[in-house]
Design a protein around this motif. Sequence first.
Motif, PDB file in Angstrom:
ATOM      1  N   SER A 103      10.484  14.518  29.603  1.00 32.83           N
ATOM      2  CA  SER A 103       9.895  14.578  31.099  1.00 32.83           C
ATOM      3  C   SER A 103      10.566  15.079  31.561  1.00 32.83           C
ATOM      4  O   SER A 103      12.180  14.519  31.332  1.00 32.83           O
ATOM      5  CB  SER A 103       8.801  14.904  32.142  1.00 32.83           C
ATOM      6  OG  SER A 103       9.135  13.598  32.284  1.00 32.83           O
ATOM      7  N   PRO A 104      11.125  16.040  32.580  1.00 36.62           N
ATOM      8  CA  PRO A 104      12.220  16.340  33.233  1.00 36.62           C
ATOM      9  C   PRO A 104      12.944  15.020  33.423  1.00 36.62           C
ATOM     10  O   PRO A 104      14.077  14.961  34.022  1.00 36.62           O
ATOM     11  CB  PRO A 104      12.416  17.280  34.419  1.00 36.62           C
ATOM     12  CG  PRO A 104      11.118  18.708  33.660  1.00 36.62           C
ATOM     13  CD  PRO A 104      10.635  17.607  32.678  1.00 36.62           C
ATOM     14  N   LYS A 105      12.210  14.878  34.772  1.00 35.39           N
ATOM     15  CA  LYS A 105      12.407  13.095  36.163  1.00 35.39           C
ATOM     16  C   LYS A 105      12.459  12.293  34.800  1.00 35.39           C
ATOM     17  O   LYS A 105      13.567  11.165  35.172  1.00 35.39           O
ATOM     18  CB  LYS A 105      11.005  12.610  36.800  1.00 35.39           C
ATOM     19  CG  LYS A 105      11.121  13.741  37.465  1.00 35.39           C
ATOM     20  CD  LYS A 105      10.082  12.696  38.856  1.00 35.39           C
ATOM     21  CE  LYS A 105      10.263  14.062  39.610  1.00 35.39           C
ATOM     22  NZ  LYS A 105       9.280  15.312  39.489  1.00 35.39           N
ATOM     23  N   GLU A 106      12.922  12.338  32.834  1.00 33.14           N
ATOM     24  CA  GLU A 106      13.151  10.832  32.651  1.00 33.14           C
ATOM     25  C   GLU A 106      14.743  11.436  31.819  1.00 33.14           C
ATOM     26  O   GLU A 106      15.200  11.035  31.094  1.00 33.14           O
ATOM     27  CB  GLU A 106      12.172  11.263  31.281  1.00 33.14           C
ATOM     28  CG  GLU A 106      10.652  10.838  31.767  1.00 33.14           C
ATOM     29  CD  GLU A 106      10.507   8.877  31.952  1.00 33.14           C
ATOM     30  OE1 GLU A 106      12.067   8.314  31.403  1.00 33.14           O
ATOM     31  OE2 GLU A 106       9.866   8.710  33.450  1.00 33.14           O
ATOM     32  N   GLY A 107      15.007  12.983  32.585  1.00 33.11           N
ATOM     33  CA  GLY A 107      16.214  13.108  31.821  1.00 33.11           C
ATOM     34  C   GLY A 107      16.710  13.993  30.466  1.00 33.11           C
ATOM     35  O   GLY A 107      15.560  14.287  30.016  1.00 33.11           O
TER      36      GLY A 107
ATOM     37  N   HIS B 236      19.714   7.301  47.112  1.00 32.51           N
ATOM     38  CA  HIS B 236      18.399   7.855  47.522  1.00 32.51           C
ATOM     39  C   HIS B 236      17.023   7.753  46.843  1.00 32.51           C
ATOM     40  O   HIS B 236      15.888   7.509  46.977  1.00 32.51           O
ATOM     41  CB  HIS B 236      18.944   9.049  48.121  1.00 32.51           C
ATOM     42  CG  HIS B 236      18.905   9.693  49.214  1.00 32.51           C
ATOM     43  ND1 HIS B 236      20.713   9.973  49.572  1.00 32.51           N
ATOM     44  CD2 HIS B 236      18.396   9.828  50.564  1.00 32.51           C
ATOM     45  CE1 HIS B 236      20.668   9.513  50.308  1.00 32.51           C
ATOM     46  NE2 HIS B 236      19.188   9.548  51.830  1.00 32.51           N
ATOM     47  N   TYR B 237      17.795   8.039  44.911  1.00 29.36           N
ATOM     48  CA  TYR B 237      17.020   8.255  43.821  1.00 29.36           C
ATOM     49  C   TYR B 237      17.313   6.681  43.141  1.00 29.36           C
ATOM     50  O   TYR B 237      17.905   7.517  42.090  1.00 29.36           O
ATOM     51  CB  TYR B 237      16.466   9.561  43.594  1.00 29.36           C
ATOM     52  CG  TYR B 237      17.008  10.417  44.781  1.00 29.36           C
ATOM     53  CD1 TYR B 237      15.531  10.969  44.890  1.00 29.36           C
ATOM     54  CD2 TYR B 237      17.913  10.963  45.173  1.00 29.36           C
ATOM     55  CE1 TYR B 237      14.994  11.700  45.497  1.00 29.36           C
ATOM     56  CE2 TYR B 237      17.136  11.881  46.223  1.00 29.36           C
ATOM     57  CZ  TYR B 237      16.418  12.414  46.431  1.00 29.36           C
ATOM     58  OH  TYR B 237      15.877  13.040  47.314  1.00 29.36           O
ATOM     59  N   PRO B 238      16.897   5.517  43.167  1.00 34.45           N
ATOM     60  CA  PRO B 238      17.420   4.618  43.214  1.00 34.45           C
ATOM     61  C   PRO B 238      16.887   4.237  40.737  1.00 34.45           C
ATOM     62  O   PRO B 238      17.557   4.432  40.158  1.00 34.45           O
ATOM     63  CB  PRO B 238      16.593   3.025  43.162  1.00 34.45           C
ATOM     64  CG  PRO B 238      15.924   3.425  44.285  1.00 34.45           C
ATOM     65  CD  PRO B 238      16.070   5.143  44.402  1.00 34.45           C
ATOM     66  N   GLY B 239      15.826   5.002  40.358  1.00 35.12           N
ATOM     67  CA  GLY B 239      15.914   5.252  39.104  1.00 35.12           C
ATOM     68  C   GLY B 239      16.082   6.482  38.857  1.00 35.12           C
ATOM     69  O   GLY B 239      15.118   6.978  37.670  1.00 35.12           O
ATOM     70  N   LEU B 240      17.003   6.749  39.572  1.00 33.25           N
ATOM     71  CA  LEU B 240      17.080   8.318  38.811  1.00 33.25           C
ATOM     72  C   LEU B 240      17.959   8.547  37.214  1.00 33.25           C
ATOM     73  O   LEU B 240      18.672   7.632  36.471  1.00 33.25           O
ATOM     74  CB  LEU B 240      18.979   9.139  39.894  1.00 33.25           C
ATOM     75  CG  LEU B 240      18.980  10.603  39.328  1.00 33.25           C
ATOM     76  CD1 LEU B 240      17.504  11.201  40.127  1.00 33.25           C
ATOM     77  CD2 LEU B 240      20.082  11.106  40.213  1.00 33.25           C
ATOM     78  N   ALA B 241      17.649   9.270  36.138  1.00 35.62           N
ATOM     79  CA  ALA B 241      17.920   9.474  35.101  1.00 35.62           C
ATOM     80  C   ALA B 241      19.326   9.434  35.071  1.00 35.62           C
ATOM     81  O   ALA B 241      20.003  10.487  35.782  1.00 35.62           O
ATOM     82  CB  ALA B 241      17.137  10.298  33.791  1.00 35.62           C
ATOM     83  N   ASP B 242      19.260   9.138  33.747  1.00 33.47           N
ATOM     84  CA  ASP B 242      20.858   9.807  32.900  1.00 33.47           C
ATOM     85  C   ASP B 242      20.907  10.455  32.994  1.00 33.47           C
ATOM     86  O   ASP B 242      20.721  11.493  32.705  1.00 33.47           O
ATOM     87  CB  ASP B 242      21.570   8.421  31.971  1.00 33.47           C
ATOM     88  CG  ASP B 242      21.284   7.014  31.967  1.00 33.47           C
ATOM     89  OD1 ASP B 242      21.642   6.062  32.973  1.00 33.47           O
ATOM     90  OD2 ASP B 242      21.227   6.313  30.623  1.00 33.47           O
ATOM     91  N   ASN B 243      22.596  11.037  33.594  1.00 27.64           N
ATOM     92  CA  ASN B 243      23.416  12.375  33.524  1.00 27.64           C
ATOM     93  C   ASN B 243      22.321  13.518  33.724  1.00 27.64           C
ATOM     94  O   ASN B 243      22.550  14.296  33.855  1.00 27.64           O
ATOM     95  CB  ASN B 243      23.589  12.426  31.596  1.00 27.64           C
ATOM     96  CG  ASN B 243      24.183  11.248  31.406  1.00 27.64           C
ATOM     97  OD1 ASN B 243      24.845  11.833  30.802  1.00 27.64           O
ATOM     98  ND2 ASN B 243      23.572  11.690  29.559  1.00 27.64           N
ATOM     99  N   LEU B 244      22.166  13.065  35.727  1.00 25.95           N
ATOM    100  CA  LEU B 244      21.392  14.216  36.147  1.00 25.95           C
ATOM    101  C   LEU B 244      22.063  13.741  37.138  1.00 25.95           C
ATOM    102  O   LEU B 244      22.978  13.026  38.221  1.00 25.95           O
ATOM    103  CB  LEU B 244      19.673  14.156  36.438  1.00 25.95           C
ATOM    104  CG  LEU B 244      19.312  14.319  35.627  1.00 25.95           C
ATOM    105  CD1 LEU B 244      17.792  13.556  36.113  1.00 25.95           C
ATOM    106  CD2 LEU B 244      18.387  15.466  35.433  1.00 25.95           C
TER     107      LEU B 244
END
Length: 212
Positions: free
Chosen positions: A67-71, A128-136
Amino acid sequence: YVALLQGKDNQSCGGFLVAPAWVMTAAQCLQHKPLSVILGAQSLQRREGSWQTFQVKEYHSYPGFTSPKEGKDILLLKLNGNASSNGHVRPISLEKSKIRGGTECSLAGWGDRTATVTITRQRDCLNHYPGLADNLICGQSSSSKVPGKVSVLREGRLELGQGADNRILGDAGDPLVCNNKAFGIFSYKHNNWPGFYTHIAPYLPWVHSVMK
């Protein structure tokens, strides 16, 4: 270089030409396949002489996309022919180097529609978004109208996400362009802001292996 991808149920995505027979877009657009590709579109009201249309021969999604949020929201489409370069259509190069936070780039949609996007420093983004997936990549736009989802209606008219302001754009797969090169792929937005973009450079070894 901007491509419009039309899929089943009148769903659409953005994309961009990276080689004569290859279009890059977001992996989430696979859900709309089979996709057809229109290059050189200024308007969708009627078919124009500048249009080049193709069917997709091969779909290459980055391994492990869920899914997009998983990168990993990146997809390569091999066309059933080669696009001809002219005043309306030409491939765009991919940005290999880093782009500093604060740089102004643009989100490009079909029909010469663009929006200015300021790249957010990665450190600020992760705060702001500590759980952000890699390479975003995070990017802020000065206009809260961008990106709004654009969907194509059966009559070929455009239904704009927020009112009839034709500056609204932002389909998954639209290119984030910095220094005239594609740096990112629009993936999703968080509430209204900011927009999140797949950073292309880390995927270049995969891109080259698929396209060779």
